[in-house]
Motif scaffolding. Structure first.
Motif, PDB file in Angstrom:
ATOM      1  N   LYS A 193       0.837  -1.193   0.000  1.00 37.19           N
ATOM      2  CA  LYS A 193       0.000   0.000   0.000  1.00 37.19           C
ATOM      3  C   LYS A 193       0.871   1.241   0.000  1.00 37.19           C
ATOM      4  O   LYS A 193       1.978   1.243   0.539  1.00 37.19           O
ATOM      5  N   GLU A 194       0.332   2.325  -0.552  1.00 36.91           N
ATOM      6  CA  GLU A 194       1.106   3.556  -0.641  1.00 36.91           C
ATOM      7  C   GLU A 194       1.301   4.197   0.717  1.00 36.91           C
ATOM      8  O   GLU A 194       2.329   4.815   0.978  1.00 36.91           O
ATOM      9  N   VAL A 195       0.307   4.084   1.578  1.00 37.45           N
ATOM     10  CA  VAL A 195       0.397   4.606   2.938  1.00 37.45           C
ATOM     11  C   VAL A 195      -0.065   3.498   3.871  1.00 37.45           C
ATOM     12  O   VAL A 195      -1.190   3.011   3.734  1.00 37.45           O
ATOM     13  N   ILE A 226      -3.327  10.720  -0.330  1.00 38.60           N
ATOM     14  CA  ILE A 226      -3.547   9.295  -0.102  1.00 38.60           C
ATOM     15  C   ILE A 226      -3.702   9.044   1.381  1.00 38.60           C
ATOM     16  O   ILE A 226      -2.864   9.468   2.180  1.00 38.60           O
ATOM     17  N   PHE A 227      -4.764   8.346   1.735  1.00 38.92           N
ATOM     18  CA  PHE A 227      -5.031   8.052   3.140  1.00 38.92           C
ATOM     19  C   PHE A 227      -4.592   6.629   3.477  1.00 38.92           C
ATOM     20  O   PHE A 227      -4.752   5.707   2.673  1.00 38.92           O
ATOM     21  N   CYS A 244       3.139   5.608  10.779  1.00 35.26           N
ATOM     22  CA  CYS A 244       2.671   5.566   9.395  1.00 35.26           C
ATOM     23  C   CYS A 244       3.887   5.533   8.487  1.00 35.26           C
ATOM     24  O   CYS A 244       4.846   6.280   8.704  1.00 35.26           O
ATOM     25  N   THR A 245       3.885   4.649   7.503  1.00 35.50           N
ATOM     26  CA  THR A 245       4.954   4.633   6.509  1.00 35.50           C
ATOM     27  C   THR A 245       4.356   4.882   5.140  1.00 35.50           C
ATOM     28  O   THR A 245       3.177   4.594   4.899  1.00 35.50           O
ATOM     29  N   TYR A 246       5.159   5.432   4.245  1.00 38.97           N
ATOM     30  CA  TYR A 246       4.667   5.750   2.911  1.00 38.97           C
ATOM     31  C   TYR A 246       5.688   5.315   1.872  1.00 38.97           C
ATOM     32  O   TYR A 246       6.885   5.223   2.160  1.00 38.97           O
ATOM     33  N   SER A 247       5.232   5.037   0.666  1.00 38.43           N
ATOM     34  CA  SER A 247       6.108   4.449  -0.348  1.00 38.43           C
ATOM     35  C   SER A 247       6.705   5.473  -1.315  1.00 38.43           C
ATOM     36  O   SER A 247       7.778   5.233  -1.869  1.00 38.43           O
ATOM     37  N   ASP A 248       6.042   6.608  -1.529  1.00 35.18           N
ATOM     38  CA  ASP A 248       6.528   7.610  -2.482  1.00 35.18           C
ATOM     39  C   ASP A 248       7.562   8.507  -1.804  1.00 35.18           C
ATOM     40  O   ASP A 248       7.219   9.362  -1.000  1.00 35.18           O
ATOM     41  N   ARG A 249       8.827   8.302  -2.144  1.00 32.47           N
ATOM     42  CA  ARG A 249       9.916   9.022  -1.475  1.00 32.47           C
ATOM     43  C   ARG A 249       9.826  10.533  -1.670  1.00 32.47           C
ATOM     44  O   ARG A 249      10.304  11.303  -0.862  1.00 32.47           O
ATOM     45  N   GLY A 250       9.187  10.963  -2.764  1.00 31.21           N
ATOM     46  CA  GLY A 250       9.074  12.389  -3.030  1.00 31.21           C
ATOM     47  C   GLY A 250       7.849  13.042  -2.412  1.00 31.21           C
ATOM     48  O   GLY A 250       7.562  14.209  -2.701  1.00 31.21           O
TER      49      GLY A 250
END
Lengths: 115, 111
Positions: free
Chosen positions: B2-4, B100-101, B23-29
């Motif tokens: 998942k993205e978030v 993104i939630f 919370c972790t997220y995948s889009d480094r930017g």
């Protein structure tokens, strides 16, 4: 303080009826969104708009449709309601002038029950 | 992936203690990060936002952002029963076009 209004707050309706959920905001925000959320579950984006005459489908397939004829108004319509449409519908808006920093502001939601 | 991503919980914390939500997220930017609180049957309410690495404090709430590790956290000090809710992490992606939630973490504060 965000000013975004949804009506009705609660709606119970029979199968097959056409319904329109209203969403209005007084902030002049260009971006508006509709989310669907079942109790205890995550938000699902079903429609969004980046301005007048702009509408896009979201991540979750939905049988609903939306229109954006005026900046402040973003109604959602179900042509023929079914029990599977029973859910909470949340409208939100954001100000795009924040160059990627603007949060979403949510309305109070419409809880729809289709019998 | 998942993205978030958030741990769905429930996270149970005694009253007065510190609640830590991650919370972790995948889009480094990704550019902007938000925490929303959602009470049962209500709509999400924005409680914190953070844009830069480090800590940001607002009352009993502290948001922490680590872009290198791609995580953002929310600390709630002196937890109260009224803090019992679902906490949603939200991220604006690198294109600045999408928010993104995460799926939310249920927090329960026990008296």
């Amino acid at each position: 303080e965000a000013d975004i209004y949804q009506t009705p707050r609660y709606l119970v309706i029979g199968t097959g009826k056409k319904i329109t959920l209203e969403c209005s905001q007084t902030m002049g925000h260009d971006k508006m969104y509709w989310y669907q959320q079942d109790p205890g579950m995550e938000l699902h984006l079903i429609h969004y708009s980046y301005g007048v005459n702009s509408t896009e489908k979201g991540d979750l397939s939905s049988e609903s449709t939306v229109s954006r004829i005026r900046t402040e108004h973003f109604p959602l319509t179900l042509e023929s309601a079914r029990p599977s449409h029973t859910s909470q519908y949340l409208c939100a808006s954001s100000d795009p002038s924040g160059t990627g920093r603007s949060p979403l502001h949510f309305g109070n939601g419409t809880r729809l029950t289709v019998t | 992936q998942k993205e978030v991503e958030q741990n769905s919980g429930p996270l149970s914390v005694p009253e007065g203690a510190i609640a830590s939500l991650n919370c972790t997220y995948s889009d480094r930017g990704s550019q902007s990060f938000f925490w929303y609180r959602q009470y049962s049957g209500k709509s999400p309410e924005l409680i914190m936002f953070i844009y830069s690495n480090g800590d940001k404090e607002d009352g009993r709430f502290t948001a922490q952002l680590n872009k290198a590790s791609q995580y953002v956290s929310l600390l709630i000090r002196d937890s109260q029963p009224s803090d019992s809710a679902t906490y949603l992490c939200a991220v604006i992606d690198s294109s600045a076009s999408k928010i993104i939630f995460g799926s939310g973490t249920r927090l329960s504060i026990r008296p």
